[in-house]
Design an enzyme around this catalytic site. Structure first.
Site, PDB file in Angstrom:
ATOM      1  N   GLY A  12     -83.080 -56.749 -43.288  1.00 12.77           N
ATOM      2  CA  GLY A  12     -83.281 -57.411 -42.007  1.00 12.77           C
ATOM      3  C   GLY A  12     -82.046 -57.983 -41.349  1.00 12.77           C
ATOM      4  O   GLY A  12     -82.069 -58.274 -40.144  1.00 12.77           O
ATOM      5  N   ALA A  71     -98.481 -54.572 -35.675  1.00  9.38           N
ATOM      6  CA  ALA A  71     -98.700 -54.475 -34.233  1.00  9.38           C
ATOM      7  C   ALA A  71     -98.638 -55.868 -33.605  1.00  9.38           C
ATOM      8  O   ALA A  71     -99.193 -56.091 -32.536  1.00  9.38           O
ATOM      9  CB  ALA A  71    -100.041 -53.811 -33.938  1.00  9.38           C
ATOM     10  N   THR A 103     -87.923 -68.775 -30.257  1.00  8.33           N
ATOM     11  CA  THR A 103     -88.494 -68.188 -31.464  1.00  8.33           C
ATOM     12  C   THR A 103     -89.838 -68.830 -31.759  1.00  8.33           C
ATOM     13  O   THR A 103     -90.415 -69.528 -30.912  1.00  8.33           O
ATOM     14  CB  THR A 103     -87.492 -68.272 -32.644  1.00  8.33           C
ATOM     15  N   ASN A 117     -87.825 -63.529 -26.077  1.00  3.40           N
ATOM     16  CA  ASN A 117     -87.067 -64.352 -27.025  1.00  3.40           C
ATOM     17  C   ASN A 117     -85.729 -64.825 -26.480  1.00  3.40           C
ATOM     18  O   ASN A 117     -84.968 -65.473 -27.207  1.00  3.40           O
ATOM     19  CB  ASN A 117     -86.890 -63.631 -28.373  1.00  3.40           C
ATOM     20  N   ASN A 139    -101.676 -50.615 -38.480  1.00  4.31           N
ATOM     21  CA  ASN A 139    -101.955 -52.040 -38.522  1.00  4.31           C
ATOM     22  C   ASN A 139    -103.303 -52.261 -39.191  1.00  4.31           C
ATOM     23  O   ASN A 139    -104.209 -51.427 -39.075  1.00  4.31           O
ATOM     24  CB  ASN A 139    -101.973 -52.624 -37.096  1.00  4.31           C
ATOM     25  N   ARG A 140    -103.428 -53.384 -39.876  1.00  2.00           N
ATOM     26  CA  ARG A 140    -104.685 -53.691 -40.556  1.00  2.00           C
ATOM     27  C   ARG A 140    -105.861 -53.680 -39.581  1.00  2.00           C
ATOM     28  O   ARG A 140    -106.925 -53.177 -39.875  1.00  2.00           O
ATOM     29  CB  ARG A 140    -104.564 -55.068 -41.228  1.00  2.00           C
ATOM     30  N   GLU A 156     -90.242 -54.978 -16.874  1.00  2.05           N
ATOM     31  CA  GLU A 156     -91.579 -54.426 -17.078  1.00  2.05           C
ATOM     32  C   GLU A 156     -91.885 -54.293 -18.568  1.00  2.05           C
ATOM     33  O   GLU A 156     -92.997 -54.599 -19.010  1.00  2.05           O
ATOM     34  CB  GLU A 156     -91.698 -53.065 -16.388  1.00  2.05           C
ATOM     35  N   LYS A 202     -92.659 -67.566 -28.376  1.00  3.76           N
ATOM     36  CA  LYS A 202     -92.257 -66.318 -27.721  1.00  3.76           C
ATOM     37  C   LYS A 202     -93.284 -65.828 -26.696  1.00  3.76           C
ATOM     38  O   LYS A 202     -92.911 -65.291 -25.662  1.00  3.76           O
ATOM     39  CB  LYS A 202     -92.007 -65.226 -28.763  1.00  3.76           C
TER      40      LYS A 202
END
Length: 266
Positions: free
Chosen positions: A246, A135, A69, A94, A158-159, A85, A73
């Site tokens: 989560g 992302a 973690t 992970n 994404n920003r 792949e 990672k």
């Protein structure tokens, strides 16, 4: 706590810091439930020592492998001998399995764990349109997993737009027929809305998307486990949306990690 003997198999978890990890509790509970003589222990490893630590794992004959973690990672992938792949395209792993000859095989189960958590909660994925906020590492894995699970369309927001475009191109390189596009903060028009950013971990974080555009027909999902009710989920509930927190992602990953590491009921 179970009795540990000379026949007990070892699993580690590599992290820095490590005090906050919840995986040892969940995995050891799983090992006990399936009757497997194994134990997961935390292994606090600094980034500067990761390569030496991973190389040393090759020599532990009773090691099944390690869970990996933050912040390891991405770096751990290059230290392993083999990976799928999809894992290489995601660019992070992970879980690392130690083979009998000391070879190390890596995989990324963040996305598959998220998908299994949805399915275990009775949520349909195939044929649904999905909006993905983020992302980064977890978003990469979830994007690949959602496409693999058969979503009709994936929108990545994404920003930094370039990162969303990069993820789109990597997904398309593996799944050329997938319908993937770069989106904005507006999540409307999708069945699934997924926050795969870290926004919501800290009180006062900005929202990861424009919640004013949420629709009551949508399922809004988090990957953050603490707090269980993030600002996004509260805003989604206020708009009449179904929510998915989560916790199921970790539960889904535990079973997948055990399978990858070769844990079987005895």
């Amino acid at each position: 706590m179970k009795e540990i003997t000379g026949t007990t198999k070892l699993i580690g978890i590599l992290a820095d810091p490590i005090h906050h990890v919840k995986t040892p509790q969940r995995m050891n509970e799983h090992l006990s439930t399936v009757g497997y003589d194994g134990v997961l222990v935390p292994m606090h490893t600094k980034p500067a020592h990761l390569a030496a630590t991973v190389n040393g794992l090759r020599n532990l004959e009773n090691l099944l492998g390690v869970i990996v973690t933050v912040p390891h990672k991405t770096a751990v992938l290059a230290l392993c001998d083999d990976a799928s792949e999809a894992t290489r395209l995601i660019g992070a792993a992970n879980v690392v399995r130690r083979e009998a000859d000391g070879r190390l095989v890596a995989t990324m189960l963040d996305g598959e764990g998220f998908v299994r958590g949805l399915k275990d909660a009775g949520r349909a994925i195939k044929g649904k349109s999905a909006y993905l906020a983020g992302a980064g590492g977890a978003a990469n894995a979830i994007g690949f997993a959602l496409v693999q699970a058969g979503v009709s369309q994936l929108t990545i927001a994404n920003r930094t737009t370039a990162r969303a475009q990069d993820l789109l191109e990597r997904i398309k390189s593996l799944y050329p027929d997938a319908v993937v596009r770069v989106g904005t903060a507006d999540p409307s028009g999708h069945d699934l809305v997924v926050n795969a950013t870290s926004l919501g971990l800290a009180e006062g974080d900005p929202l990861p998307l424009d919640t004013s555009k949420l629709e009551p027909t949508q399922l809004v999902c988090e990957i953050i486990m603490q707090p269980a009710d993030t600002a996004l989920l509260k805003a989604a509930q206020a708009k009449g949306c179904a929510i998915h927190n989560g916790a199921p992602m970790l539960a889904g990953q535990i079973a997948l990690m055990a399978e990858f590491l070769g844990v079987d009921a005895e």
